[in-house]
Design a protein around this motif. Structure first.
Motif, short mmCIF file in Angstrom:
data_model
loop_
_atom_site.label_atom_id
_atom_site.label_comp_id
_atom_site.label_asym_id
_atom_site.label_seq_id
_atom_site.Cartn_x
_atom_site.Cartn_y
_atom_site.Cartn_z
N ASP A 86 -76.27 109.86 35.09
CA ASP A 86 -76.37 108.17 35.44
C ASP A 86 -74.86 107.12 35.81
N VAL A 87 -74.24 107.56 34.15
CA VAL A 87 -73.02 106.36 34.33
C VAL A 87 -71.96 106.95 35.72
N LEU A 88 -71.65 108.20 35.14
CA LEU A 88 -70.36 108.35 36.12
C LEU A 88 -70.74 109.17 37.04
N ILE A 131 -73.81 99.10 25.69
CA ILE A 131 -73.21 99.15 27.36
C ILE A 131 -73.43 100.11 28.85
N PHE A 132 -74.44 100.66 27.97
CA PHE A 132 -75.10 101.90 29.33
C PHE A 132 -75.95 101.31 29.92
N SER A 155 -79.46 107.74 25.91
CA SER A 155 -78.39 107.29 25.59
C SER A 155 -77.04 107.78 25.10
N ARG A 156 -77.65 108.34 23.41
CA ARG A 156 -76.51 109.50 23.15
C ARG A 156 -76.52 111.09 23.99
N LEU A 157 -76.93 110.60 25.42
CA LEU A 157 -76.91 112.42 24.93
C LEU A 157 -75.37 112.49 26.06
N GLU A 174 -63.06 103.96 32.89
CA GLU A 174 -62.52 102.87 32.49
C GLU A 174 -63.27 101.30 31.95
N THR A 175 -64.20 100.97 32.94
CA THR A 175 -65.32 100.52 32.36
C THR A 175 -66.58 100.38 31.35
N TYR A 176 -66.44 101.63 31.04
CA TYR A 176 -67.41 101.98 30.03
C TYR A 176 -67.56 102.76 28.96
#
Length: 440
Positions: free
Chosen positions: A352-354, A330-331, A343-345, A276-278
């Motif tokens: 990394d993010v989730l 945003i990441f 950052s596109r993959l 929801e954040t990203y």
């Protein structure tokens, strides 16, 4: 950056007058042979290459001893014979994808081994130690490469493709159809002019597509040999490889998807907060669609100009949420890779993010705890979520070749299960002995 060295070699090939049709002797590489495939391959021909490539499926008690015995018997009795001269082996591999018949060229030869940091051969994914231990024990038992790694080269001006088309205009030296229905035409390239043009045209860097474990194992095997084995002439300094041009229209990279299951409640809540954040989500109702139809809707969305990075499906599986980054950059601060490609993959952002910042686990821990699995088929992932055994399914965008090579050239290695090159290069067309000199 060092140049890659790709050379012809004297391959070991099945004598089909003794062993039978090559279509029943070939097999997929070891890491995609399902248990259900084993009997089918052996029933097709008792001399199927699976006895060398995956001996644990045939003799669990003594797999490496069994493989060694088989190699010795087959070479002694003439089921396998070594070519008298060194060749490149050009393969036109024809397969079906999405109901369409497609083909690509694969050049089988020997790549000189180089450490990753030398830059002649570049990885794009991380590896597991267990798989490398198995492959090393097999190499020590056979002193041979059974399955080729798959590597990619750049052919910007199309010169190599023109050469391969010219070679393939001649009648093939052999042809066969494997048990999966793929067709193969094979040409033996020994002409010095043609072989020299291939060597010059694929000077690298070469990008490993499939076979990272086998490549790193080959480096370990080479390190066990006497110093002269790495003089540029001895076979242990090389690895059997099938090279395909990045520009080949038949080169297909498919995604592995991600299933999340068994998470503690707090970890699952954190994961969804990260979503929801990203990301901004576009919801598509798929409740009235079959698993296959829902997967087709996802595939259609991936063809859009502003394609989603991934899609999320949660129980009961009636809605597909197409996820796009909320805003550019945003990441920042969350990603472990520094290249723009990272950052596109989708596999990198998922990790990394989730996973890392959401679930609070790295990829290995999530796998070990049984929280993370990797279906290749989007319909299979949707079915698993709808069956109620999963917390969520993430359908990932495929990795483009441009982004993969950009990350590799930046020295970055993608998360495991980032790419699935389809179809796999067949095992059994030609084998490579690691005894003696490469071309003697």
């Amino acid at each position: 950056m060092a140049e890659a060295l790709f050379r012809p070699f004297r391959g070991w090939r099945y004598d089909t007058t003794r062993a039978g049709d090559l279509g029943a002797l070939a097999a997929p590489p070891y890491d995609v042979i399902a248990p259900s495939d084993v009997n089918r391959l052996l029933e097709a021909n008792s001399h199927n290459v699976i006895r060398l490539e995956l001996p644990s499926a045939v003799d669990a008690a003594d797999p490496y001893g069994s493989a060694s015995k088989t190699w010795n018997e087959w070479t002694l009795n003439g089921f396998l014979r070594r070519d008298e001269a060194a060749h490149f082996y050009l393969v036109r591999h024809t397969f079906t994808l999405g109901g369409v018949r497609t083909s690509r060229f694969e050049i089988l030869g020997a790549i000189r081994l180089a450490q990753w940091e030398q830059g002649a051969v570049l990885p794009h994914e991380h590896t597991h130690e267990a798989a490398k231990r198995d492959r090393l024990m097999l190499m020590n038992a056979l002193h041979a490469n059974i399955s080729p790694i798959m590597a990619l080269y750049e052919d910007d001006d199309g010169a190599i493709r023109m050469l391969l088309r010219a070679i393939s205009s001649r009648p093939p030296d052999s042809s066969f159809t494997d048990l999966a229905g793929d067709d193969y035409d094979v040409w033996h390239v020994s002409d010095s002019g043609e072989a020299g043009a291939i060597r010059l045209g694929v000077a690298g860097p070469l990008f490993v597509a499939d076979g990272h474990h086998r490549y790193e194992t080959a480096l370990t095997y080479l390190g066990q040999q006497p110093d002269e084995a790495n003089d540029g002439e001895h076979a242990p300094g090389y690895i059997l490889a099938a090279l395909t041009s990045i520009e080949d229209p038949g080169l297909v990279s498919l995604p592995y998807h991600r299933l999340i299951q068994g998470l503690p409640d707090d970890a699952r809540a954190r994961l969804m907060r990260q979503v929801e954040t990203y990301f901004r989500a576009e919801e598509i109702t798929i409740g009235g669609l079959s698993d296959t139809e829902a997967a087709e809707r996802f595939a259609s969305a991936m063809k859009a100009q502003n394609a989603p990075m991934m899609a999320l499906i949660e129980p009961p599986g009636d809605v597909l949420k197409l996820l796009r980054p909320l805003e550019p950059g945003i990441f920042e601060g969350l990603l472990t890779g520094e290249s723009e490609a990272w950052s596109r993959l989708a596999p990198c952002v998922f990790l990394d993010v989730l996973l890392t910042h959401g679930v609070g686990a790295d990829q290995h821990e999530a796998e070990t705890r049984g929280w993370l699995s990797y279906p290749r088929d989007a319909a299979e992932a949707i079915e698993a979520v709808r069956a109620g055994g999963c917390d969520a399914g993430f359908l990932l965008q495929a990795v483009s070749m441009a982004d993969m090579t950009e990350a590799a050239e930046a020295g970055e290695r993608l998360p495991q299960k980032s790419t699935y090159f389809f179809p796999k290069v067949a095992t059994g067309i030609v084998l490579n002995s690691l005894a003696g000199r490469l071309e003697d």
